[in-house]
Motif scaffolding. Structure first.
Motif, PDB file in Angstrom:
ATOM      1  N   LYS A   1      47.894  62.530  -0.616  1.00  8.37           N
ATOM      2  CA  LYS A   1      48.132  61.784   0.619  1.00  8.37           C
ATOM      3  C   LYS A   1      47.559  60.377   0.553  1.00  8.37           C
ATOM      4  O   LYS A   1      48.036  59.465   1.249  1.00  8.37           O
ATOM      5  CB  LYS A   1      47.541  62.539   1.818  1.00  8.37           C
ATOM      6  CG  LYS A   1      48.256  63.844   2.158  1.00  8.37           C
ATOM      7  CD  LYS A   1      47.627  64.514   3.379  1.00  8.37           C
ATOM      8  CE  LYS A   1      48.363  65.781   3.787  1.00  8.37           C
ATOM      9  NZ  LYS A   1      48.193  66.886   2.834  1.00  8.37           N
TER      10      LYS A   1
ATOM     11  N   THR B   1      50.277  58.312  -0.856  1.00  8.02           N
ATOM     12  CA  THR B   1      51.306  58.103   0.155  1.00  8.02           C
ATOM     13  C   THR B   1      50.888  57.006   1.135  1.00  8.02           C
ATOM     14  O   THR B   1      51.688  56.132   1.486  1.00  8.02           O
ATOM     15  CB  THR B   1      51.578  59.410   0.909  1.00  8.02           C
ATOM     16  OG1 THR B   1      52.076  60.392  -0.019  1.00  8.02           O
ATOM     17  CG2 THR B   1      52.587  59.219   2.024  1.00  8.02           C
TER      18      THR B   1
ATOM     19  N   GLU C   1      54.588  63.758   4.994  1.00  7.77           N
ATOM     20  CA  GLU C   1      55.963  63.824   4.508  1.00  7.77           C
ATOM     21  C   GLU C   1      56.863  62.858   5.278  1.00  7.77           C
ATOM     22  O   GLU C   1      57.745  62.213   4.701  1.00  7.77           O
ATOM     23  CB  GLU C   1      56.506  65.246   4.629  1.00  7.77           C
ATOM     24  CG  GLU C   1      55.832  66.259   3.721  1.00  7.77           C
ATOM     25  CD  GLU C   1      56.029  65.960   2.243  1.00  7.77           C
ATOM     26  OE1 GLU C   1      57.032  65.293   1.883  1.00  7.77           O
ATOM     27  OE2 GLU C   1      55.186  66.388   1.432  1.00  7.77           O
TER      28      GLU C   1
ATOM     29  N   ALA D   1      56.139  59.313   3.947  1.00  5.05           N
ATOM     30  CA  ALA D   1      56.677  59.154   2.600  1.00  5.05           C
ATOM     31  C   ALA D   1      58.187  58.956   2.621  1.00  5.05           C
ATOM     32  O   ALA D   1      58.743  58.134   1.881  1.00  5.05           O
ATOM     33  CB  ALA D   1      56.316  60.367   1.749  1.00  5.05           C
TER      34      ALA D   1
ATOM     35  N   LEU E   1      61.378  60.629  -3.449  1.00  3.54           N
ATOM     36  CA  LEU E   1      59.966  60.237  -3.503  1.00  3.54           C
ATOM     37  C   LEU E   1      59.464  60.079  -4.931  1.00  3.54           C
ATOM     38  O   LEU E   1      58.504  59.350  -5.180  1.00  3.54           O
ATOM     39  CB  LEU E   1      59.103  61.262  -2.759  1.00  3.54           C
ATOM     40  CG  LEU E   1      59.468  61.516  -1.294  1.00  3.54           C
ATOM     41  CD1 LEU E   1      58.485  62.495  -0.672  1.00  3.54           C
ATOM     42  CD2 LEU E   1      59.529  60.221  -0.510  1.00  3.54           C
TER      43      LEU E   1
ATOM     44  N   ILE F   1      57.452  56.505  -4.471  1.00  6.62           N
ATOM     45  CA  ILE F   1      55.996  56.369  -4.363  1.00  6.62           C
ATOM     46  C   ILE F   1      55.408  55.588  -5.535  1.00  6.62           C
ATOM     47  O   ILE F   1      54.664  54.620  -5.314  1.00  6.62           O
ATOM     48  CB  ILE F   1      55.319  57.752  -4.202  1.00  6.62           C
ATOM     49  CG1 ILE F   1      55.824  58.454  -2.929  1.00  6.62           C
ATOM     50  CG2 ILE F   1      53.806  57.602  -4.159  1.00  6.62           C
ATOM     51  CD1 ILE F   1      55.570  57.711  -1.647  1.00  6.62           C
TER      52      ILE F   1
ATOM     53  N   ASP G   1      56.409  65.252  -3.733  1.00  4.69           N
ATOM     54  CA  ASP G   1      56.438  65.213  -2.275  1.00  4.69           C
ATOM     55  C   ASP G   1      55.444  64.162  -1.800  1.00  4.69           C
ATOM     56  O   ASP G   1      54.851  63.448  -2.606  1.00  4.69           O
ATOM     57  CB  ASP G   1      56.165  66.598  -1.667  1.00  4.69           C
ATOM     58  CG  ASP G   1      54.779  67.163  -1.996  1.00  4.69           C
ATOM     59  OD1 ASP G   1      53.878  66.378  -2.368  1.00  4.69           O
ATOM     60  OD2 ASP G   1      54.589  68.390  -1.880  1.00  4.69           O
ATOM     61  N   GLY G   2      55.258  64.081  -0.487  1.00  2.70           N
ATOM     62  CA  GLY G   2      54.326  63.093   0.044  1.00  2.70           C
ATOM     63  C   GLY G   2      53.013  63.655   0.510  1.00  2.70           C
ATOM     64  O   GLY G   2      52.084  62.920   0.835  1.00  2.70           O
ATOM     65  N   SER G   3      52.916  64.997   0.542  1.00  5.19           N
ATOM     66  CA  SER G   3      51.736  65.651   1.109  1.00  5.19           C
ATOM     67  C   SER G   3      50.791  66.229   0.069  1.00  5.19           C
ATOM     68  O   SER G   3      49.627  66.498   0.365  1.00  5.19           O
ATOM     69  CB  SER G   3      52.180  66.789   2.034  1.00  5.19           C
ATOM     70  OG  SER G   3      52.892  67.781   1.301  1.00  5.19           O
TER      71      SER G   3
END
Length: 486
Positions: free
Chosen positions: A137, A140, A323, A326, A342, A346, A364-366
C-alpha cells in the motif's frame, strides 16, 4: 630545496692579471678579426653583429662578451599540502542483533536497515523480490501522489437517462460514498453522502423536467472494468470485512454496517448502492446499464482529497480503498481500468522517484495478492525519500500507523511485553497474508538517530511472525546508530 638560483655563486670571480687577458690586450686587431670570423662561422647568417667601441690609442680595447642564453628551467611543482589534522576513523558499530535472526517464526527472513542518509547499516538478502502483503500500500500511495496529486477527488454523478423519467447513477470510483444520512459519520470520516446527491438530483430534475416524475434508475459502474476480485484473494476476506468486490459504484465499500471497519461485505455492491439510492425516489426500480453519451449532468458529489484518503487506507490497512486508488492511477495513465492494468501502472508511476522499478511485480493495489513481489531494499530506498518528505511523500509519512498508538500497530498483539519500549518510536506499514508478514518504515531510535527499515518473514509462517518482526524492530530501536551488520 634545490633550484637554479641557489646553486650559482653569489658573485662572479675576479679576472687574474696576465695570461689570456694580457695577450688579448697586445693583439687586439688580430683577436677582433679572429673573433668575428669565429662568431660568423658559429652563428651563421643568424648571428648578431657586435659593435666594438672606439678606444683611444694605447688603451686596451673593451670587449663585449657573447653569452649563450640560459635554458629556462622546468618549474618544479610545489609540494602537495598535507593536513596536520589527524583524521578520525569511522567508529566501529558493535550492537548486534545476530541472536534474533535464527528465530524459526520468521520462516525466510529478509531485512535491511539504512541510516536516514541512505547508508546501509544492516542487511540480509535485501535485494530479492518477495511477497509484500499490505506493505505494498505504501507503493500505491506514492504512485497516486505522483500521478493523481494530493488534491485528487473521485466523483459520483447523476445524469439524465435516454428515456423519459430515467436517471443514471454513474459511479466514478468513490467507494467511500456513504448511505448514512447527512450528519452521521461512516468509517470514512468526511465522505460524501448519498442523500445529499439525491437532494441535488431532485432539484435539478424539477428545474429541467418540471412535472415529469422519476420512474427508473440505471446504475452505471463501467468506470472500472474487468474482474472485481483478485485471482489469489481469499473469498473469506469478504466475510471477515477486510475486502469488498472492487466496482466503480458502491457505498461504504459495501459494508453491512457503514460505521464498523471490519463489517462483512456482500456479493453485489452495485445492487446495494442502487437500493440505497432508490429509497430517495419512492423505491423506483433500478437496473444496471450505462449512461447515454454526452448526457447532461444533474448533480454530483465528491470524495475527500487523496491526501485524506491515503491515511484512511494506510493506518487501518483498508484493502478496498487502496484498490480504488490504484485503479484511478491506471485510468489516469491511460493503461486501462482493470486490476490487470496495475502491473504496468504502479511501477511506471513510481519511476519519478529515481529508484529502479525493473524488479517490481505488482498484481494489485492492496498487497493481498501472493503474486506481488518487491525487494526490501526497494522499500528502504523509497522510505528514505518518504522520511525526507520528497515531493508530496510527507503525506505518506504522516499517514503511517505508529506502534502502540494507531492503526494496525496499536493492536494488542503488536509491540507488547519487552517490545513495548519501542511504542511511539516505530512509524511503519504492516502486512500480513498467509504466506508473508512484513513491516516497513521508520524508527526513531533510542539514541536519537533515525533508521529506515524493512523486515520480511515469508514462506512457512504464521501469525506469530508478527511478534518476531516486532522483536527485531525493537532491537533496531535499541541499537540505533550503533547497529552492526553481524
Amino acid at each position: 630545496m634545490t633550484d637554479a638560483a641557489s646553486s650559482a655563486p653569489a658573485t662572479p670571480p675576479a679576472h687574474r692579471r696576465g695570461g689570456i687577458g694580457s695577450v688579448l690586450g697586445r693583439h687586439r686587431t688580430a683577436w677582433l678579426v679572429t673573433a668575428s670570423v669565429a662568431a660568423f662561422t658559429l652563428l651563421g647568417g643568424s648571428a648578431v653583429a657586435l659593435g666594438a667601441a672606439t678606444t683611444p690609442a694605447g688603451a686596451p680595447a673593451a670587449v663585449t662578451p657573447v653569452y649563450s642564453p640560459t635554458p629556462t628551467p622546468t618549474p618544479t611543482p610545489p609540494p602537495r599540502p598535507v593536513s596536520t589534522i589527524e583524521q578520525a576513523a569511522s567508529p566501529l558499530r558493535t550492537c548486534s542483533v545476530g541472536s534474533l535472526l535464527s528465530d524459526g517464526r520468521f520462516g525466510t527472513l529478509q531485512a535491511q536497515v539504512l541510516r536516514a542518509d541512505g547508508q546501509v547499516m544492516f542487511e540480509r538478502d535485501a535485494d530479492t523480490a518477495s511477497q509484500t502483503a499490505s506493505s505494498l500500500k505504501v507503493l500505491t500511495a506514492a504512485a497516486a501522489l505522483n500521478v493523481l496529486g494530493p488534491d485528487f477527488r473521485a466523483s459520483t454523478r447523476v445524469v439524465a437517462g435516454a428515456e423519459a423519467g430515467t436517471i443514471v447513477l454513474v459511479g466514478g470510483g468513490d467507494l467511500t460514498l456513504t448511505r448514512l444520512p447527512s450528519g452521521q459519520e461512516p468509517v470514512y470520516t468526511g465522505a460524501a453522502h448519498l442523500d445529499d446527491l439525491a437532494a441535488k438530483t431532485k432539484t435539478a430534475w424539477q428545474a429541467q423536467f418540471p412535472g415529469t416524475p422519476i420512474t427508473r434508475i440505471v446504475l452505471d459502474s463501467s468506470y472500472f472494468g474487468g474482474k472485481t476480485w483478485g485471482d489469489t484473494w481469499p473469498p473469506t476476506e469478504r466475510g471477515t470485512g477486510w475486502l469488498s468486490h472492487i466496482t466503480a459504484l458502491q457505498v461504504d465499500a459495501d459494508r453491512a454496517d457503514p460505521r464498523v471497519f471490519l463489517s462483512p461485505r456482500g456479493d453485489d455492491p452495485i445492487g446495494r448502492a442502487g437500493a440505497a439510492f432508490a429509497q430517495y425516489f419512492n423505491d423506483v426500480p433500478f437496473e444496471q446499464g450505462t449512461a447515454p453519451a454526452g448526457a447532461a449532468e444533474l448533480a454530483s458529489v465528491s470524495s475527500q482529497p487523496l491526501e485524506t484518503l491515503i491515511p484512511q487506507f494506510l493506518i487501518p490497512s483498508d484493502n478496498s480503498l487502496a484498490e480504488m486508488v490504484a485503479r484511478h492511477v491506471a485510468i489516469k495513465l491511460g493503461v486501462g481500468n482493470t486490476i490487470d492494468a496495475l502491473a504496468a501502472a504502479i511501477p511506471r508511476s513510481l519511476d519519478v522517484y529515481g529508484i529502479d522499478t525493473s524488479g517490481l511485480r505488482v498484481a494489485d493495489g492492496s498487497g493481498m495478492s501472493r503474486n506481488n513481489a518487491v525487494a526490501p531494499s526497494y522499500f528502504t530506498a523509497l522510505f528514505v525519500k518518504i522520511h525526507a518528505r520528497e515531493g508530496a511523500l510527507g503525506i505518506v509519512r504522516d499517514g503511517l500507523p505508529v506502534a502502540g498508538e494507531s492503526g494496525t500497530l496499536n493492536y494488542s498483539n503488536r509491540f507488547f511485553g519487552d517490545n513495548a519500549v519501542a511504542r511511539g518510536h516505530v512509524r511503519a506499514k504492516s502486512g500480513s497474508i498467509s504466506s508473508a508478514y512484513t513491516l516497513t518504515g521508520i524508527i526513531d531510535a533510542a539514541d536519537g538517530s533515525t533508521l529506515i527499515f524493512a523486515i520480511f518473514a515469508t514462506g512457512r509462517v504464521g501469525a506469530e511472525a508478527r511478534t518476531a518482526i516486532d522483536t527485531l524492530a525493537t532491537a533496531f530501536y535499541r541499537c540505533g546508530g550503533n547497529l552492526s551488520n553481524r
